[in-house]
Scaffold this active site. Structure first.
Site, PDB file in Angstrom:
ATOM      1  N   GLU A  55      18.567   9.461  64.502  1.00 19.89           N
ATOM      2  CA  GLU A  55      19.075   8.455  63.558  1.00 19.89           C
ATOM      3  C   GLU A  55      17.957   7.563  63.022  1.00 19.89           C
ATOM      4  OE1 GLU A  55      23.398   7.848  65.761  1.00 19.89           O
ATOM      5  OE2 GLU A  55      21.642   6.823  66.548  1.00 19.89           O
ATOM      6  N   LYS A  69      14.324   1.493  62.417  1.00 20.14           N
ATOM      7  CA  LYS A  69      14.118   2.091  63.741  1.00 20.14           C
ATOM      8  C   LYS A  69      14.461   3.570  63.666  1.00 20.14           C
ATOM      9  CE  LYS A  69      17.100   1.504  67.334  1.00 20.14           C
ATOM     10  NZ  LYS A  69      17.746   0.780  68.440  1.00 20.14           N
ATOM     11  N   GLN A 140      20.023   1.849  80.465  1.00 14.73           N
ATOM     12  CA  GLN A 140      20.438   0.574  79.857  1.00 14.73           C
ATOM     13  C   GLN A 140      20.966  -0.428  80.890  1.00 14.73           C
ATOM     14  OE1 GLN A 140      19.866   0.437  76.517  1.00 14.73           O
ATOM     15  NE2 GLN A 140      19.308   2.601  76.674  1.00 14.73           N
ATOM     16  N   THR A 201      27.892   4.961  79.448  1.00 18.35           N
ATOM     17  CA  THR A 201      27.673   6.328  79.920  1.00 18.35           C
ATOM     18  C   THR A 201      27.200   7.184  78.740  1.00 18.35           C
ATOM     19  OG1 THR A 201      29.917   7.072  79.422  1.00 18.35           O
ATOM     20  CG2 THR A 201      29.561   6.049  81.565  1.00 18.35           C
ATOM     21  N   ASP A 227      28.891   5.914  70.609  1.00 14.42           N
ATOM     22  CA  ASP A 227      28.047   5.376  69.539  1.00 14.42           C
ATOM     23  C   ASP A 227      27.564   6.431  68.560  1.00 14.42           C
ATOM     24  OD1 ASP A 227      26.365   6.693  71.247  1.00 14.42           O
ATOM     25  OD2 ASP A 227      24.880   5.095  71.399  1.00 14.42           O
ATOM     26  N   LYS A 231      31.492  11.276  70.233  1.00 17.32           N
ATOM     27  CA  LYS A 231      31.043  10.738  71.532  1.00 17.32           C
ATOM     28  C   LYS A 231      31.722   9.390  71.774  1.00 17.32           C
ATOM     29  CE  LYS A 231      26.518   9.483  73.592  1.00 17.32           C
ATOM     30  NZ  LYS A 231      26.213   8.107  73.214  1.00 17.32           N
TER      31      LYS A 231
HETATM   32  N1  LIG Z   1      25.670   0.742  71.476  1.00 18.00           N
HETATM   33  C1  LIG Z   1      24.358   0.646  71.491  1.00 18.00           C
HETATM   34  O1  LIG Z   1      23.761  -0.144  70.770  1.00 18.00           O
HETATM   35  C2  LIG Z   1      23.580   1.524  72.413  1.00 18.00           C
HETATM   36  C3  LIG Z   1      22.209   1.312  72.613  1.00 18.00           C
HETATM   37  C4  LIG Z   1      21.540   2.117  73.532  1.00 18.00           C
HETATM   38  C5  LIG Z   1      22.216   3.141  74.187  1.00 18.00           C
HETATM   39  N2  LIG Z   1      23.544   3.325  73.937  1.00 18.00           N
HETATM   40  C6  LIG Z   1      24.297   4.374  74.601  1.00 18.00           C
HETATM   41  O2  LIG Z   1      24.492   3.963  75.948  1.00 18.00           O
HETATM   42  C7  LIG Z   1      24.646   5.122  76.753  1.00 18.00           C
HETATM   43  C8  LIG Z   1      23.760   4.991  77.975  1.00 18.00           C
HETATM   44  O3  LIG Z   1      22.408   5.052  77.589  1.00 18.00           O
HETATM   45  P1  LIG Z   1      21.270   5.174  78.695  1.00 18.00           P
HETATM   46  O4  LIG Z   1      19.976   5.037  77.984  1.00 18.00           O
HETATM   47  O5  LIG Z   1      21.577   4.253  79.821  1.00 18.00           O
HETATM   48  O6  LIG Z   1      21.497   6.687  79.150  1.00 18.00           O
HETATM   49  P2  LIG Z   1      21.214   7.342  80.587  1.00 18.00           P
HETATM   50  O7  LIG Z   1      21.345   8.797  80.384  1.00 18.00           O
HETATM   51  O8  LIG Z   1      19.963   6.794  81.156  1.00 18.00           O
HETATM   52  O9  LIG Z   1      22.431   6.802  81.488  1.00 18.00           O
HETATM   53  C9  LIG Z   1      23.750   7.205  81.296  1.00 18.00           C
HETATM   54  C10 LIG Z   1      24.419   7.289  82.661  1.00 18.00           C
HETATM   55  O10 LIG Z   1      25.800   7.561  82.488  1.00 18.00           O
HETATM   56  C11 LIG Z   1      26.198   8.353  83.600  1.00 18.00           C
HETATM   57  N3  LIG Z   1      27.496   8.949  83.280  1.00 18.00           N
HETATM   58  C12 LIG Z   1      27.770   9.946  82.412  1.00 18.00           C
HETATM   59  N4  LIG Z   1      29.100  10.195  82.395  1.00 18.00           N
HETATM   60  C13 LIG Z   1      29.673   9.330  83.265  1.00 18.00           C
HETATM   61  C14 LIG Z   1      31.002   9.071  83.674  1.00 18.00           C
HETATM   62  N5  LIG Z   1      32.034   9.758  83.177  1.00 18.00           N
HETATM   63  N6  LIG Z   1      31.224   8.092  84.586  1.00 18.00           N
HETATM   64  C15 LIG Z   1      30.194   7.390  85.107  1.00 18.00           C
HETATM   65  N7  LIG Z   1      28.905   7.577  84.752  1.00 18.00           N
HETATM   66  C16 LIG Z   1      28.647   8.538  83.836  1.00 18.00           C
HETATM   67  C17 LIG Z   1      25.053   9.321  83.791  1.00 18.00           C
HETATM   68  O11 LIG Z   1      25.042   9.895  85.063  1.00 18.00           O
HETATM   69  C18 LIG Z   1      23.851   8.392  83.551  1.00 18.00           C
HETATM   70  O12 LIG Z   1      23.332   7.864  84.742  1.00 18.00           O
HETATM   71  C19 LIG Z   1      24.284   6.320  75.867  1.00 18.00           C
HETATM   72  O13 LIG Z   1      25.477   6.957  75.485  1.00 18.00           O
HETATM   73  C20 LIG Z   1      23.592   5.719  74.671  1.00 18.00           C
HETATM   74  O14 LIG Z   1      23.784   6.442  73.491  1.00 18.00           O
HETATM   75  C21 LIG Z   1      24.233   2.545  73.069  1.00 18.00           C
END
Ligand SMILES: NC(=O)c1ccc[n+]([C@@H]2O[C@H](COP(=O)([O-])OP(=O)(O)OC[C@H]3O[C@@H](n4cnc5c(N)ncnc54)[C@H](O)[C@@H]3O)[C@@H](O)[C@H]2O)c1
Length: 349
Positions: A55, A69, A140, A201, A227, A231
């Site tokens: 993106e 970004k 995060q 997640t 997001d 998804k």
């Molecule tokens: N809204 C925003 O502005 C924003 C910004 C950054 C990241 N995000 C989103 O946040 C999410 C997390 O990002 P991240 O960098 O921490 O990723 P990451 O892969 O480091 O962590 C995600 C975690 O979720 C866990 N997980 C997956 N399915 C699960 C479930 N059903 N129950 C419990 N845990 C589960 C995984 O094991 C993993 O540890 C991603 O989907 C990312 O796209 C959103």
């Protein structure tokens, strides 16, 4: 042009302090959401690939800066030792169009996402919220908790991740914090007794990480992992019983939890865009028993606030390397002079 590497950003945080940076970022977000109408913005263009999404997030204000970004989300990257989300970004001055700073934005994204959640939580959660449930303890997660405790007196954090190693890592990183840590066996157990629920997640699917009948009255939910197209993390019925706030309807309708609704239904259901809470034209919460939901996808304005703050602090503390990513010319029309013509054309003669 300033280059802010991961090491430079880390130095900025050491000089300024994590909490000060986070509070200043929340302040910068308030400033920028308050002048929402003065930004030229578009929903982010996204390219979908089998493993994830790529993106680009551009935005421009009418006084000083243009920022963009680049960010991805590849939920299976950790299986090959890579992060799910990485990002880089740029800040340019609008008066000349010259780039002023190029920055790492992986950490900056975690910081700005946490600051945005904290801002929304402050405007939507009950004042007497003390228990946080965190579902997903990946990259995060610690940022989210550290930011939320700046806006609410968090005494207990209940958490769950399907990956036990991610929970071990979270415990190790958070063990010196003042709140009590409670490791849970599943998401339902984690959200029991929670006042605030943060779901972050990553899966490339519509998943019911949280089910409707687990959600109790008065809770505030930050849903961060839904997001991008295809998804989402919440059972759809949760939306119908919540006061739903999004950042930017046109983008959130493509990417957020609301993407599974018809446009008509989504318009009817969404109570406000975040800027309306920040300006005070709408109230985040009116009753203790209300369920509030921040359907967060991440928008370019948040990156603008983060890049601008980083640039200001980099100048203040004289951090970051100066590099010629644009040529410096005595005569602005004599661009070719920078190529050392003799060497380029007559090489080997
Ligand atoms: N809204 C925003 O502005 C924003 C910004 C950054 C990241 N995000 C989103 O946040 C999410 C997390 O990002 P991240 O960098 O921490 O990723 P990451 O892969 O480091 O962590 C995600 C975690 O979720 C866990 N997980 C997956 N399915 C699960 C479930 N059903 N129950 C419990 N845990 C589960 C995984 O094991 C993993 O540890 C991603 O989907 C990312 O796209 C959103």
């Amino acid at each position: 042009m300033k280059i802010i590497s991961v090491e430079s950003l880390s130095k900025i945080l050491q000089h300024h302090g994590f909490d000060n940076f986070m509070m200043d970022l929340i302040g910068a977000l308030k400033r920028d959401f308050s002048r929402w109408q003065s930004f030229t913005k578009i929903p982010r263009p996204a390219m979908y690939v089998p493993a994830g999404v790529l993106e680009l997030m551009p935005i421009c204000d009418n006084e000083l800066y243009y920022t963009f970004k680049y960010v991805n989300c590849h939920p299976k990257n950790p299986l090959i030792g890579k992060q799910t989300v990485v990002a880089t970004g740029q800040l340019s001055e609008i008066i000349t169009g010259y780039p002023l700073m190029f920055s790492e934005m992986t950490i900056l994204t975690a910081l700005r996402t946490a600051a945005t959640s904290a801002l929304a939580t402050d405007l939507m959660a009950r004042k007497n919220s003390h228990t946080l449930a965190l579902i997903g303890t990946g990259a995060q997660s610690e940022f989210q908790v550290l930011a939320l405790q700046l806006v609410r007196d968090i005494k207990v954090v209940r958490y769950f991740d399907i990956d036990p190693k991610a929970m071990d890592k979270f415990e190790k990183n958070m063990k010196k914090q003042s709140f009590k840590l409670i490791r849970c066996k599943n998401a339902q157990e984690a959200i029991t007794e929670a006042d605030i629920v943060t779901v972050c997640t990553a899966s490339k699917a519509h998943v019911d990480v949280i089910k409707n009948n687990w959600v109790k009255a008065g809770v505030h939910i930050n849903a961060l992992g839904g997001d991008t197209k295809g998804k989402t993390e919440l059972n759809l019925n949760i939306l119908a019983q919540s006061r739903v706030v999004v950042e930017y309807f046109v983008q959130s309708f493509i990417e957020g939890e609301i993407q599974r609704l018809s446009k008509e239904k989504a318009k009817e259901l969404v109570y406000a865009e975040l800027y309306e809470l920040v300006t005070g034209s709408k109230k985040g919460r009116e009753e203790e028993q209300q369920i509030t939901l921040f359907d967060c996808v991440g928008i370019a304005l948040e990156d603008y606030s983060a890049l601008r703050l980083t640039y200001e602090l980099a100048q203040k503390y004289n951090i970051g390397e100066e590099r010629n990513l644009t040529p410096k010319l005595k005569d602005p029309k004599d661009l070719i002079a920078k190529l050392a013509l003799d060497k380029v054309f007559w090489k080997g003669v």
